[in-house]
Design an enzyme around this catalytic site. Structure first.
Site, PDB file in Angstrom:
ATOM      1  N   CYS A  20       0.827  -1.206   0.000  1.00  0.00           N
ATOM      2  CA  CYS A  20       0.000   0.000   0.000  1.00  0.00           C
ATOM      3  C   CYS A  20       0.867   1.264   0.000  1.00  0.00           C
ATOM      4  O   CYS A  20       1.446   1.586  -1.023  1.00  0.00           O
ATOM      5  CB  CYS A  20      -1.012  -0.042   1.147  1.00  0.00           C
ATOM      6  SG  CYS A  20      -2.481   0.912   0.736  1.00  0.00           S
TER       7      CYS A  20
ATOM      8  N   HIS B  98      -3.564  -4.912   0.342  1.00  0.00           N
ATOM      9  CA  HIS B  98      -2.958  -5.453   1.563  1.00  0.00           C
ATOM     10  C   HIS B  98      -3.102  -6.980   1.601  1.00  0.00           C
ATOM     11  O   HIS B  98      -4.091  -7.491   2.143  1.00  0.00           O
ATOM     12  CB  HIS B  98      -3.675  -4.892   2.795  1.00  0.00           C
ATOM     13  CG  HIS B  98      -3.490  -3.436   3.015  1.00  0.00           C
ATOM     14  ND1 HIS B  98      -2.459  -2.915   3.768  1.00  0.00           N
ATOM     15  CD2 HIS B  98      -4.214  -2.370   2.593  1.00  0.00           C
ATOM     16  CE1 HIS B  98      -2.565  -1.602   3.799  1.00  0.00           C
ATOM     17  NE2 HIS B  98      -3.617  -1.244   3.098  1.00  0.00           N
TER      18      HIS B  98
ATOM     19  N   GLU C  94      -1.794  -8.984   3.457  1.00  0.00           N
ATOM     20  CA  GLU C  94      -1.694  -9.492   4.835  1.00  0.00           C
ATOM     21  C   GLU C  94      -3.048  -9.814   5.461  1.00  0.00           C
ATOM     22  O   GLU C  94      -3.112 -10.582   6.420  1.00  0.00           O
ATOM     23  CB  GLU C  94      -0.913  -8.516   5.728  1.00  0.00           C
ATOM     24  CG  GLU C  94      -1.555  -7.175   6.015  1.00  0.00           C
ATOM     25  CD  GLU C  94      -1.214  -6.074   5.017  1.00  0.00           C
ATOM     26  OE1 GLU C  94      -0.906  -6.405   3.851  1.00  0.00           O
ATOM     27  OE2 GLU C  94      -1.284  -4.883   5.379  1.00  0.00           O
TER      28      GLU C  94
HETATM   29  N1  GLN Z   1      -2.093   6.725   2.595  1.00  0.00           N
HETATM   30  C1  GLN Z   1      -2.142   5.940   1.399  1.00  0.00           C
HETATM   31  C2  GLN Z   1      -3.479   6.069   0.689  1.00  0.00           C
HETATM   32  O1  GLN Z   1      -4.428   6.516   1.259  1.00  0.00           O
HETATM   33  C3  GLN Z   1      -1.830   4.486   1.688  1.00  0.00           C
HETATM   34  C4  GLN Z   1      -2.874   3.823   2.517  1.00  0.00           C
HETATM   35  C5  GLN Z   1      -2.370   2.574   3.190  1.00  0.00           C
HETATM   36  O2  GLN Z   1      -1.187   2.321   3.260  1.00  0.00           O
HETATM   37  N2  GLN Z   1      -3.281   1.794   3.709  1.00  0.00           N
HETATM   38  O3  GLN Z   1      -3.585   5.705  -0.455  1.00  0.00           O
END
Ligand code: GLN
Length: 550
Positions: A391, A515, A517
């Site tokens: 992410c 993600h 995970e």
């Molecule tokens: N802050 C970033 C976004 O909003 C990444 C979000 C995250 O890592 N969950 O896209």
């Protein structure tokens, strides 16, 4: 009799409910105790589900700070929930939905909306019965389709916020048959200086429970060690439960061992007898032992993985730690996580980065620590260290490539630098349209198409994958052509959204906008994590061979 629409009550269903409360103090691992009980019932052949009650006013965990609450766990339906739901999914091997996390915010919001719509026909709307009915209905609905539903009440008995829930449970038990309800209370049994295990805190918290009309059926004492037999007897006498209903939950090196420990104490048998499930349970010899096999599996190798984050709290990255552990089970490797503070890249942290066999840059929000993350990506890229970016970690890998390989000076994400001359990461179009913060990101399971012949294709062994998302920003489509040069490839996409990146000039460099995970399980490790751990093992072996030959 038909289901009662207010409370969801339906006597024909005969489902079993295990309510889990906590006493003395929070952080005793109620969730793990509940999940472990669930695992054992599931081993015995029952369909088990769980509900986590969070008595806070937030509607969901989406807007909560990981410093205070640990990670925000994301469900397939996009629910942003308490990390305990992650434990339930991992321990029970099931996928849950937002309906399995009941919060005060959700309950009140719903009841107040109904009141505004005139649904209460002029009645005074009150905590009892309207809020308590809504709580009962939510629990019953979430239990649909399962044989046993665990219901964990967050917080500690005696908290003001928890009162409507405990009252709802009291009514719930009153409505259902005795053999369908079991109350488990988890408390602390501390050691006195004299080395004696003390029962007074347990006695007090049970007294508190009883004062609101709840009598526990099972008591679980958290203690450094197993409870002494006399201590169990004393707790039984003062708390009015049979001695066989008092169990210990001692410290263990790995939370995955808790089901084994409570099984050895006979918690599962006691619970099944009490809920009259024993006749339907699989005979002991036929129960699944897969969990035991997985969590006690020998680890022949060892790895050090740097986790470059900004929240110096293990719980803030819980699912990543768990996913590394799962990949470790899969590859018979002990995976150690080395904490690297992205915000304070001092000599000690740099040394850890250099020492690591692989580098993970996790997700996050806001600017703090991003330069450190970008430096960690650069280190991984330049030194051929296996890299996994998740992410925000994926986004920082794009920024690093844009700046240091493509030459787009000062490229950045507009989340961090609104004035950047090269906004290679920018807001998703739908984000421009909303002012709200909670529940508005791109959330939950979405499918990514994977290009054949790529690393991603090899990692997943498939041409698509469905993983969970939680982000507001994405790779700016206007920069894709420029970015896909000098080694970087976007190998997974969802329409024109870039989902996976990899480098063809590096042994293992992999980033995902999603993600992975959140889908990793002890018996089904996440493919990117397994591939990453395998690459790190190769890296370590190669280094050791180099050292020997040097
Ligand atoms: N802050 C970033 C976004 O909003 C990444 C979000 C995250 O890592 N969950 O896209």
């Amino acid at each position: 009799m038909p289901t009662d629409p207010d409370t969801g009550y339906d006597p024909s269903l005969g489902r079993k409910f295990i309510f889990v409360t906590g006493g003395v103090m929070s952080g005793l691992g109620k969730g793990i105790t509940a999940a472990s009980t669930g695992r054992l019932l599931s081993n015995a052949g029952f369909d088990v589900t769980a509900v986590k009650i969070d008595p806070y006013l937030n509607v969901d965990a989406g807007t909560m700070n990981p410093y205070e609450h640990g990670e925000v766990y994301v469900l397939k339906d996009g629910g942003e929930v308490d990390l305990d739901l992650g434990n339930y999914e991992r321990f029970l091997g099931t996928d849950m939905t937002s309906d399995h996390n009941v919060t005060t915010g959700k309950t009140y919001q719903h009841v107040i909306q109904k009141e505004r719509a005139g649904d209460y026909l002029g009645k005074t709307v009150q905590i009892i019965p309207h809020i308590t009915d809504d709580i009962k209905r939510r629990i019953r609905e979430a239990a649909e389709g399962s044989d046993v539903c665990l219901v964990e009440v967050g917080g500690t008995v005696g908290d003001i916020e928890g009162m409507p829930y405990l009252e709802a449970l009291r009514q719930f038990a009153h409505e259902e048959e005795d053999e369908d309800i079991l109350f488990t209370h988890v408390t602390l049994v501390p050691y006195a200086q004299s080395g004696e295990q003390k029962t007074k805190p347990t006695q007090h918290s049970v007294k508190e429970l009883r004062s609101i009309g709840l009598q526990p059926d099972v008591l679980v004492g958290r203690c450094e060690d197993e409870l002494d037999p006399e201590v169990k007897e004393k707790i039984a006498l003062f708390c009015d439960v049979p001695t066989e209903a008092v169990f210990s939950n001692p410290d263990v090196e790995d939370v995955y061992h808790v089901p084994l420990v409570v099984e050895d104490e006979g918690l599962d048998e006691y619970v099944m007898d009490r809920l009259e499930l024993s006749d339907e349970a699989l005979p002991k010899a036929e129960r699944s032992t897969r969990w035991r096999e997985l969590v006690t599996r020998e680890r022949e190798k060892e790895l050090d993985i740097a986790l470059v984050g900004k929240y110096g709290l293990e719980d803030a990255y819980m699912s990543i730690h768990e996913s590394l552990k799962h990949a470790g089970i899969d590859t018979r490797t002990e995976v150690n996580a080395l904490w690297v503070d992205a915000d304070e890249m001092n000599a000690e942290h740099e040394e850890r980065l250099e020492q690591a066999d692989g580098i993970v840059v996790p997700g996050g929000f806001g600017s703090r620590g991003t330069e450190g993350k970008i430096e960690a990506v650069r280190y991984a890229r330049e030194h051929d260290v296996p890299f996994l970016g998740l992410c925000l970690g994926f986004q920082m890998a794009v920024v690093e490539h844009a700046r240091n390989v493509v030459g787009l000076t000062d490229a950045h994400s507009t989340e961090i630098d609104e004035e950047t001359p090269h906004p290679v990461i920018d807001l998703l179009p739908e984000q421009y349209e909303t002012e709200e913060m909670g529940g508005t990101m791109r959330l939950g399971a979405h499918t990514t198409s994977i290009d054949s012949g790529t690393l991603a294709n090899e990692v997943y062994g498939a041409e698509s994958c469905t993983e969970r998302h939680r982000h507001r920003y994405e790779v700016n489509p206007e920069y894709i052509d420029q970015l896909e040069s000098d080694g970087l490839v976007f190998s997974g996409r969802a329409d024109n959204r870039m989902e996976i990146l990899e480098r063809d000039d590096h042994p293992f460099f992999f980033g995902t906008q999603y993600h992975p995970e959140f889908r990793s399980r002890p018996d089904r490790a996440s493919p990117p994590f397994v591939a990453f751990v395998e690459a790190a093992l190769e890296e370590r072996e190669a280094e050791q061979t180099d050292e020997v030959t040097a």
